[in-house]
Structure formats: C-alpha cells, structure tokens
Design an enzyme around this catalytic site. Structure first.
Site, PDB file in Angstrom:
ATOM      1  N   LYS B  55      63.035  61.701  51.650  1.00  0.00           N
ATOM      2  CA  LYS B  55      63.540  60.968  52.665  1.00  0.00           C
ATOM      3  C   LYS B  55      63.593  59.365  52.701  1.00  0.00           C
ATOM      4  O   LYS B  55      64.470  58.852  53.163  1.00  0.00           O
ATOM      5  CB  LYS B  55      62.961  61.085  54.109  1.00  0.00           C
ATOM      6  CG  LYS B  55      63.239  62.972  54.603  1.00  0.00           C
ATOM      7  CD  LYS B  55      64.643  62.950  55.155  1.00  0.00           C
ATOM      8  CE  LYS B  55      64.895  64.414  55.662  1.00  0.00           C
ATOM      9  NZ  LYS B  55      66.196  64.332  56.223  1.00  0.00           N
ATOM     10  N   SER B 311      60.344  68.999  47.653  1.00  0.00           N
ATOM     11  CA  SER B 311      60.891  67.915  48.476  1.00  0.00           C
ATOM     12  C   SER B 311      60.075  67.232  49.218  1.00  0.00           C
ATOM     13  O   SER B 311      60.313  65.908  49.669  1.00  0.00           O
ATOM     14  CB  SER B 311      62.122  68.328  49.070  1.00  0.00           C
ATOM     15  OG  SER B 311      61.673  69.462  50.334  1.00  0.00           O
TER      16      SER B 311
END
Lengths: 328, 328
Positions: B55, B311
C-alpha cells in the site's frame, strides 16, 4: 593470514561448489530498523536459505568434497537441528546416505524436517546417554564419515560463502560495513564470515553474539585461549549452545574478532517479536541474537553501517506463539 | 490498451516517484515450494515493503502527485489498516498532515502503527456509524483531500510498480512467468500489476485470489459487469474484504485477468503456517491468499513458472499465534 585454517581461496572454491544448490540470500534494509538504531543496518536473512539456516552451506561444501569411497560409506552427524537438516538435505542431493544423531528434546520441527530429507534419525537422551559413544558404535558398524558441525575447514569455508555474498551485495549498494554482528555457537559461521569480510573490509569490527551463560567464545577471547564453561546453563537459543569454541574456529576467531556480546533470553524474545512485527521474518532464538544485541543497545551504531546476520529461522511454532502472546 | 485508466507510462512515472522511498523488494525462490508445487514459483514478498504492505507504493505516488495547495489541506483516508499505514507514512515523509478513519475492530497492531507514523486516527463503529458521513464531516471541516484505497489512477499506478519489479527481476533470472496469483480486494493492486506484467509478458495468465464469501471480483468477471455482494460474509482476511470491485480497477481487470480463485479461512490459516515453517516469512491473512490457492491446488502448475504476490505482513500477533498453535 597465511596460517589460518582456511583462506579466502577456500571460501571462493566453496562458493563455486554450492552455486545452484544453495540460495544466494538477499541483503535487506528496513527503514524502521535504521531509524531505531540511528545507523544503517543491513540484514542478511539466512532464514531464507535452503533448510532454513546457513548450515546447508557448510554441509553441502563438505559432502561435495568427499571422495567416491567416502560417499559410499555414508555420513553421520550429531546436531540439535540445523546442522542435521543441512547434512540431511545435502546428502539427499548428492545421493549419500545420512544418519543423524539428535537429542530427544530437540525442537520437534527440526527432527521432523531432518527425517523428511530422508536421513535416518537416531534419538538419544542428553541426560543419560553418551552421544560420542553412540556415534562411535554407529560409525564402527557402517564406516560412515563423521561430518562435524563447525570444527572442519570444509564446513567453515562453506559458511564463509555467506560473508562473500554480504561483501559483494554491500559493495553493489556502495556501502562499506563497519560492524558485523554474527551469532556464535562453536564459531564456524563467524570464522568463515570473518575471513571473507576482512578480505574486503580490513577495518570491519566483527562481533560474536552469544546467549547469556553460553559465552564460551567471549571468555576465550578475553583469556586468549579456549575456555570451557561449567555445565548447567540454560537458554532458549538451542542452535548455539556450546561449552567451548572449536579448536580451528577459535584459531581464526581469536585473531579476527573485535569482541563478543551476550544477550538474555528476554532480549532474544523481544527481538523475535520485533522481527515478526517489523521485519516480517521468522527467526529462531539462536538466529536472532545479533539483532537482539543491537536492539538491546549492546553496541551503538551512531551513524555507522552494520551487518546483522539472522542465521536461522527454524523456530518451534509453540515457542514462537508463546513469545508472541506473552509479550503482547 | 489505449483506453485503460492507467498506462504503462503512468507506472513507470510512479516508479521514478517512489524510488529511494519505497523498498525494491526481492524476488525469492524456495526449493521446498518448487517441489511442493511441481513447478517454478517466484515469491514477491511485499511484506518486506515499507509499512509492511504494498500500500505504501500507491499512497506515496498519490501524495507525491498532490499540488502544493492540496498538500497544505492535508489528506484523509479510510482503511482497516494497510492503506492507513501507507498513507500515514507517505504523509510524514512528505510533510503532509493525515487523518485516518479506522474501524474500531481493525487489528490493534495496524491502529498502533498508523498512530506511530504520526497520523490522527479517528475510530468508528462499523455496525452503528456511517464511515462516509464521518469522512464528509471531517473533509468539510479541514478541506482535506480524500485518498482512496484503490479506485484512483495514481494509486493503481503506484501499486503497478510492484509488477514492473517482478518483470525486471524475472527477466534477470532468464524466466518468463506464465501465471501470476495476486490477492484482490478492491482490485487496485492486481490492476496495476496486470498492466505492468502484460506489457512484458503478453501471454501471462493473471488470477485474482479472494476470500470465500468475498468473491466480488470473481462474480463480476463471470457476469461481465461489477457485482455487489450481499452483506454478512465473514473472513479472517481483513485487508481484502470488499463488497464490489472499484469502477476504474474493474475496467482494467475485466480485460486483463484470466480469472479469479477463492480460498477458505482454513486454507488461509494453513498457508500462513506453511509460510512460517517453509518460507520464514510473516504474512497476514489477506496477503497470503495467492499462496493459499496454490497450496490448496486451485491451480496446477505442471512445470510452469508462477509468480505469487505476498501482499502484506501486518499480521495480528494474537491471530498468528493462535494459527500456529491450533494447527499444531
């Protein structure tokens, strides 16, 4: 350095032998760790190595150096876990039979993994049985070649390949590490790494990091000769609990190390959890002692560049979970 | 590809913007995983990224693209955790004020970290309070710029830099991945990554991986248009629980994705533990779904080369510990 048990050339040959079999682990940097330590910290995560620790390097180099006759006889090793896995995996790759003597109270994951690599595992009781005697019986029966965990030039040269990688990777970043913190049991890893790092960075200060109560290398460095600890210590760092430095390893370490540091079990648990939260790496107690020393402030970086070797990640799930929960 | 909301050039510009601020995470390979999957698996461990997830890439790219006037007004984001940390960290680096709306039941570690980056955290109750209304009030008061978690070309281009790195790193190894497994919530990561990967490997099959019960992208792909799920689902994958794909992200994903896969909570827990034992990486539930799909046999590699994106690694210690213990 001409009288060292191993030379840079031995490490370079080992690097060629293990190439394509061992992993070239990356050299990582974390903003959070740099900020915490007010310096530049390069992490060598040997937890990402095949079998989960640096031990595969030395084991593979040793087994690949055996003669055809020796290979047929098979190999024997005793180990609480990481050397066991390293030898078992290297033996499987090279088609060599392996018997591993492991203490019954070794972490269950390490015993299971050693079996999964196809080795014959023989368990013994640390309290009541004599490891050396069992090993002697086994080798007499089979003629198997004993693969020592650290006090063998082939093993030390194999572990030294980790230092060669650090040097090359740091140079690619334009960095010259001034400090290295390396976990130390019998001293094979740090001996090999010291020879490699000093060949590239003659001024680097390499420190052995040991568990509180198992500071045999620290005491030996202070005394100038190998010291043996009295039995009875306790530590969660199962991978690096030795009573005395190796003869060959100490021959190198007494000349190349700048000193030794110790860490407590509490500091080790703090570092395990810190690595979980901040580095997202799974490290085992004996593998995290360098980071633990840094986080505990045993050495001040003050803007310097340091390398920290995380030497193994075969953490017992139960101990790891307990560590995450109890310090919450 | 000319009508895509983002082009390769946008991702290349984002890569320049984030350079020196984001981490170029390595591309890792594990013998144990290759053997398990009978193929070649390249792991992109974005758990090693700044703030512990991908992110940061999109957040930094977006904030660095703001005008001086916008920067003065500050930014606002809502997020259960990873986008929050990404925005908070990018804002601190760029000297921009940040307010983050987080649900009260977000993982405590994610809330704490967001505060540590210096953001003002406003907690709300998912059950009784209206996130949009609170955000509207806050932006009306401060004029803060809303930074969306995925449905923004700047965010998608930032996440796409991860795909550019994969392509370059795979090419350096002489490999051409044929399959990519990417966690999917709103679809910003997989949209950016797909654009980047398809530019280098036009034949690659990119699959979205979603939690069971949160397969909004899968259903939308099947229907050919954006579908919204009925409320009431439950999953431990807090980072990727969305009710519908983004408008812009789906515009890309409906054209570039080869399909979607789902995994159960039990498969996610198995994969978390598998990654702990074998990869020595700490992954969070929403970050491990691609690996979970592979280990659960959702897709057969049969000798092919696959990329799996891990991720994020901001796993809640209590949940992680419980996972280690209960599957022992």
């Amino acid at each position: 350095m001409t009288s060292h048990p191993i030379q840079l050339a031995d490490i370079e040959q080992a690097a060629q032998r293990i190439q394509g079999h061992a992993v070239e682990t990356p050299l990582l940097e974390f903003h959070s760790l740099n900020e915490q330590c007010q310096g530049r910290v390069l992490i060598k995560p040997e937890v990402l190595q095949r079998t989960g620790s640096f031990k595969f390097r030395g084991a593979y180099n040793t087994l690949a150096s055996l003669s055809p006759e020796e290979r047929v006889r098979g190999v024997l090793a005793f180990s609480s876990g990481n050397h066991a896995q390293g030898v078992a995996c290297a033996a499987r790759l090279l088609g060599i039979g392996a018997t591993i003597l492991m203490p019954k109270d070794a972490p269950p994951l390490k015993i299971r993994r050693t079996r999964e690599y196809g080795a014959q595992v023989v368990l013994f009781d640390r309290e009541t049985e004599d490891r050396e005697a069992i090993a002697a019986t086994l080798t007499a029966e089979s003629g198997a070649v004993l693969v020592k965990p650290y006090d063998d030039p082939r093993v030390m040269a194999g572990q030294g390949t980790l230092g060669l990688e650090i040097a090359r990777q740091a140079q690619a970043l334009g960095l010259r590490p001034e400090v290295a913190l390396v976990p130390c049991g019998g001293g094979g890893l740090i001996a090999g790494v010291s020879v490699a790092l000093h060949s590239q960075f003659p001024q680097i200060a390499v420190y052995a990091v040991e568990p509180d109560g198992f500071d045999d290398t620290g005491r030996s460095l202070a005394a100038g000769s190998r010291q043996t600890l009295a039995p009875g210590g306790h530590s969660i760092c199962d991978a690096i609990l030795t009573a005395a430095p190796g003869e060959l390893t100490f021959e190198i370490n007494r000349r190349l190390l700048s000193g030794a540091l110790t860490v407590t079990d509490a500091e080790v648990r703090f570092a395990l959890r810190w690595a979980f939260e901040n580095l997202k790496l799974v490290v085992e107690p004996g593998g995290v002692v360098g980071l633990a020393a840094l986080l505990a402030g045993r050495i001040a970086l003050e803007g310097r560049c340091a390398v920290v070797v995380l030497s193994g990640g075969n953490a017992d799930p139960a101990l790891f979970a307990e560590t995450l929960l109890t310090t919450d």
